[in-house]
Design an enzyme around this catalytic site. Structure first.
Site, PDB file in Angstrom:
ATOM      1  N   ASP A  20       0.865  -1.162  -0.193  1.00 54.03           N
ATOM      2  CA  ASP A  20      -0.137   0.110   0.078  1.00 54.03           C
ATOM      3  C   ASP A  20       0.885   1.235   0.006  1.00 54.03           C
ATOM      4  O   ASP A  20       2.259   1.190   0.243  1.00 54.03           O
ATOM      5  CB  ASP A  20      -0.729   0.026   1.179  1.00 54.03           C
ATOM      6  CG  ASP A  20      -1.627   1.110   1.563  1.00 54.03           C
ATOM      7  OD1 ASP A  20      -2.332   1.196   0.572  1.00 54.03           O
ATOM      8  OD2 ASP A  20      -1.688   1.577   2.421  1.00 54.03           O
ATOM      9  N   LEU A  21       0.388   2.349  -0.245  1.00 57.16           N
ATOM     10  CA  LEU A  21       1.108   3.626  -0.461  1.00 57.16           C
ATOM     11  C   LEU A  21       1.039   4.462   0.660  1.00 57.16           C
ATOM     12  O   LEU A  21       1.968   4.631   1.676  1.00 57.16           O
ATOM     13  CB  LEU A  21       0.914   4.588  -1.544  1.00 57.16           C
ATOM     14  CG  LEU A  21       1.561   5.722  -2.052  1.00 57.16           C
ATOM     15  CD1 LEU A  21       3.111   5.419  -2.088  1.00 57.16           C
ATOM     16  CD2 LEU A  21       1.060   6.469  -3.302  1.00 57.16           C
ATOM     17  N   ASP A  22      -0.009   5.097   0.887  1.00 59.48           N
ATOM     18  CA  ASP A  22      -0.415   6.081   1.920  1.00 59.48           C
ATOM     19  C   ASP A  22      -0.315   5.255   3.486  1.00 59.48           C
ATOM     20  O   ASP A  22      -1.022   4.502   3.464  1.00 59.48           O
ATOM     21  CB  ASP A  22      -1.557   6.761   1.679  1.00 59.48           C
ATOM     22  CG  ASP A  22      -2.072   7.515   2.957  1.00 59.48           C
ATOM     23  OD1 ASP A  22      -1.316   8.150   3.366  1.00 59.48           O
ATOM     24  OD2 ASP A  22      -3.407   7.632   3.258  1.00 59.48           O
ATOM     25  N   THR A  62       1.001  10.433   3.395  1.00 60.02           N
ATOM     26  CA  THR A  62       0.401  11.485   2.513  1.00 60.02           C
ATOM     27  C   THR A  62      -1.058  11.837   3.269  1.00 60.02           C
ATOM     28  O   THR A  62      -1.594  12.739   3.005  1.00 60.02           O
ATOM     29  CB  THR A  62       0.099  11.027   1.142  1.00 60.02           C
ATOM     30  OG1 THR A  62      -0.078   9.590   1.195  1.00 60.02           O
ATOM     31  CG2 THR A  62       1.203  11.472   0.210  1.00 60.02           C
ATOM     32  N   LYS A 108      -8.775   6.458   5.508  1.00 60.30           N
ATOM     33  CA  LYS A 108      -7.552   5.823   5.068  1.00 60.30           C
ATOM     34  C   LYS A 108      -7.968   4.806   4.232  1.00 60.30           C
ATOM     35  O   LYS A 108      -8.654   3.873   4.665  1.00 60.30           O
ATOM     36  CB  LYS A 108      -6.628   5.480   6.282  1.00 60.30           C
ATOM     37  CG  LYS A 108      -6.079   6.747   6.815  1.00 60.30           C
ATOM     38  CD  LYS A 108      -5.123   6.425   7.893  1.00 60.30           C
ATOM     39  CE  LYS A 108      -4.375   7.708   8.495  1.00 60.30           C
ATOM     40  NZ  LYS A 108      -3.530   7.378   9.601  1.00 60.30           N
ATOM     41  N   GLY A 109      -7.403   4.632   3.178  1.00 58.19           N
ATOM     42  CA  GLY A 109      -7.715   3.515   2.132  1.00 58.19           C
ATOM     43  C   GLY A 109      -8.977   3.612   1.306  1.00 58.19           C
ATOM     44  O   GLY A 109      -9.063   2.653   0.375  1.00 58.19           O
ATOM     45  N   ARG A 135     -11.368   8.476  -3.545  1.00 57.13           N
ATOM     46  CA  ARG A 135     -11.418  10.080  -3.231  1.00 57.13           C
ATOM     47  C   ARG A 135     -12.785  10.142  -3.081  1.00 57.13           C
ATOM     48  O   ARG A 135     -13.399  10.917  -2.247  1.00 57.13           O
ATOM     49  CB  ARG A 135     -10.843  10.764  -4.640  1.00 57.13           C
ATOM     50  CG  ARG A 135     -10.729  12.103  -4.326  1.00 57.13           C
ATOM     51  CD  ARG A 135     -10.358  12.852  -5.750  1.00 57.13           C
ATOM     52  NE  ARG A 135      -9.041  12.353  -5.935  1.00 57.13           N
ATOM     53  CZ  ARG A 135      -8.354  12.246  -7.118  1.00 57.13           C
ATOM     54  NH1 ARG A 135      -9.098  13.115  -8.002  1.00 57.13           N
ATOM     55  NH2 ARG A 135      -7.481  11.459  -7.497  1.00 57.13           N
ATOM     56  N   SER A 170      -2.507   0.432  -4.318  1.00 60.85           N
ATOM     57  CA  SER A 170      -3.027   1.681  -3.508  1.00 60.85           C
ATOM     58  C   SER A 170      -4.345   2.126  -4.195  1.00 60.85           C
ATOM     59  O   SER A 170      -4.684   1.998  -5.373  1.00 60.85           O
ATOM     60  CB  SER A 170      -1.793   2.827  -3.853  1.00 60.85           C
ATOM     61  OG  SER A 170      -2.325   4.214  -3.542  1.00 60.85           O
ATOM     62  N   ALA A 171      -5.234   2.890  -3.324  1.00 57.90           N
ATOM     63  CA  ALA A 171      -6.299   3.201  -3.722  1.00 57.90           C
ATOM     64  C   ALA A 171      -6.259   4.574  -4.691  1.00 57.90           C
ATOM     65  O   ALA A 171      -7.157   4.984  -5.230  1.00 57.90           O
ATOM     66  CB  ALA A 171      -7.333   3.573  -2.660  1.00 57.90           C
ATOM     67  N   SER A 172      -4.883   5.363  -4.438  1.00 61.52           N
ATOM     68  CA  SER A 172      -4.881   6.645  -4.859  1.00 61.52           C
ATOM     69  C   SER A 172      -4.760   6.744  -6.248  1.00 61.52           C
ATOM     70  O   SER A 172      -4.040   5.943  -7.054  1.00 61.52           O
ATOM     71  CB  SER A 172      -3.536   7.290  -4.301  1.00 61.52           C
ATOM     72  OG  SER A 172      -3.165   8.602  -4.928  1.00 61.52           O
ATOM     73  N   ASN A 176      -3.204   9.412  -7.600  1.00 55.83           N
ATOM     74  CA  ASN A 176      -1.858  10.286  -7.584  1.00 55.83           C
ATOM     75  C   ASN A 176      -0.532   9.243  -7.365  1.00 55.83           C
ATOM     76  O   ASN A 176       0.388  10.058  -7.103  1.00 55.83           O
ATOM     77  CB  ASN A 176      -1.934  11.457  -6.515  1.00 55.83           C
ATOM     78  CG  ASN A 176      -3.124  12.318  -6.907  1.00 55.83           C
ATOM     79  OD1 ASN A 176      -3.223  12.961  -7.873  1.00 55.83           O
ATOM     80  ND2 ASN A 176      -4.223  12.573  -6.057  1.00 55.83           N
ATOM     81  N   LYS A 209     -10.740  -1.315  -1.855  1.00 57.55           N
ATOM     82  CA  LYS A 209     -10.623  -1.871  -0.871  1.00 57.55           C
ATOM     83  C   LYS A 209     -12.015  -1.859   0.233  1.00 57.55           C
ATOM     84  O   LYS A 209     -12.318  -0.960   0.132  1.00 57.55           O
ATOM     85  CB  LYS A 209      -9.207  -1.587   0.163  1.00 57.55           C
ATOM     86  CG  LYS A 209      -8.125  -1.675  -0.981  1.00 57.55           C
ATOM     87  CD  LYS A 209      -6.965  -0.936  -0.148  1.00 57.55           C
ATOM     88  CE  LYS A 209      -5.662  -0.700  -1.158  1.00 57.55           C
ATOM     89  NZ  LYS A 209      -4.528   0.067  -0.558  1.00 57.55           N
ATOM     90  N   GLU A 231      -0.090  -3.391   4.578  1.00 54.82           N
ATOM     91  CA  GLU A 231      -1.261  -2.616   4.813  1.00 54.82           C
ATOM     92  C   GLU A 231      -1.416  -1.792   6.105  1.00 54.82           C
ATOM     93  O   GLU A 231      -1.343  -2.447   7.048  1.00 54.82           O
ATOM     94  CB  GLU A 231      -2.585  -3.433   4.340  1.00 54.82           C
ATOM     95  CG  GLU A 231      -3.260  -3.145   3.009  1.00 54.82           C
ATOM     96  CD  GLU A 231      -3.711  -1.657   2.768  1.00 54.82           C
ATOM     97  OE1 GLU A 231      -3.869  -0.999   3.706  1.00 54.82           O
ATOM     98  OE2 GLU A 231      -4.095  -1.512   1.757  1.00 54.82           O
ATOM     99  N   ASP A 232      -1.773  -0.542   5.902  1.00 51.67           N
ATOM    100  CA  ASP A 232      -2.026   0.230   7.280  1.00 51.67           C
ATOM    101  C   ASP A 232      -3.469   0.338   7.503  1.00 51.67           C
ATOM    102  O   ASP A 232      -4.133   0.833   8.653  1.00 51.67           O
ATOM    103  CB  ASP A 232      -1.482   1.615   7.135  1.00 51.67           C
ATOM    104  CG  ASP A 232      -2.194   2.508   6.521  1.00 51.67           C
ATOM    105  OD1 ASP A 232      -2.566   2.250   5.165  1.00 51.67           O
ATOM    106  OD2 ASP A 232      -2.350   3.797   6.807  1.00 51.67           O
TER     107      ASP A 232
END
Ligand code: B16
Ligand code: MG
Length: 218
Positions: A10-12, A18, A46-47, A50, A115-117, A119, A146, A170-171
């Protein structure tokens, strides 16, 4: 248990924090709409994608918007968010992330982003980590958020590995659930009270190396 052949990150909240920029941008938007917005509410985003995040904020504030208003508000928030991520530097990579990515690659383990992002690529370029990934799966190519496992199953497919040979980092609770329903082992990054469904929970990637991963999860 199965061998570890691929790792999906995962990213964020795992590679980079972020969430603080998402918080600032969502707070600005919520406050302009007359809605109170605190760190506690931000945790629940989180996750989450948008538009789904915006729908939750509007629901908490008791507001309803039509589809075109929703899109405009999501775009406005993203403009403010992108302004902040454009100023990010490589020193914002979370502790241990670069070291673990390097160690995995040196040992022939494939690496994907999940990631869900929308960006994610811009962020990876900003922090100089784009080349550390063999595949990138993010909000620009997945249709189901997710806890649906789509993002991780797609990552495994692009890496050419079976889910049982993949480990997810994952966070977010929804991300841990996505990994489990995709048939993967999962390392939770954060608190064990929150991420208790994960196979192993650590405070950050700086607590992990390949040997520890193999001892805990193989
Ligand atoms: P964007 P992750 C998620 O990233 C964030 O945790 C979540 O807060 C955000 O709403 C989502 O990405 C969408 O981001 O607006 O950039 O498309 O944790 O899945 O890497
Ligand atoms: Mg996350």
């Amino acid at each position: 248990m199965s061998e570890i052949k691929a790792c999906l990150f995962d990213l964020d909240g795992v590679i980079v924090d972020t969430a603080k920029y998402h918080f600032k941008a969502w707070k600005r938007l919520a406050n302009e709409l007359g809605i109170d917005f605190t760190e506690k509410e931000n945790e629940q985003l989180k996750g989450v994608s948008r538009v789904e995040s915006l729908q939750l904020i509007l629901k908490w504030g008791g507001l309803e918007k039509n589809d075109s208003e929703l899109q405009n508000l999501a775009t406005l928030k993203n403009t403010w968010y992108v302004d902040m991520i454009n100023k990010m530097k490589a020193d914002e990579i979370l502790p241990g992330a670069r070291e673990l990515l390097n160690e995995l690659r040196a040992n022939g383990i494939k690496i994907a982003l999940g990631s869900a992002s929308k960006n994610s690529e811009a962020i990876l370029f900003k922090i100089n980590l784009y080349d550390a990934f063999d595949a990138i799966v993010d909000g620009t190519i997945v249709s189901k958020s997710k806890p649906d496992p789509e993002v991780f199953l797609k990552g495994a497919e692009l890496l050419g590995e079976k889910p049982e040979n993949c480990i997810v980092f994952e966070d977010a609770v929804a991300g841990v659930e996505a990994a489990i329903s995709g048939g993967m082992r999962v390392v939770g990054i954060g608190e064990s009270q929150t991420l208790y469904k994960a196979d192993w929970v650590v405070s950050g990637l700086d607590q992990i190396n390949l040997k520890k991963l193999q001892n805990q999860l193989s």
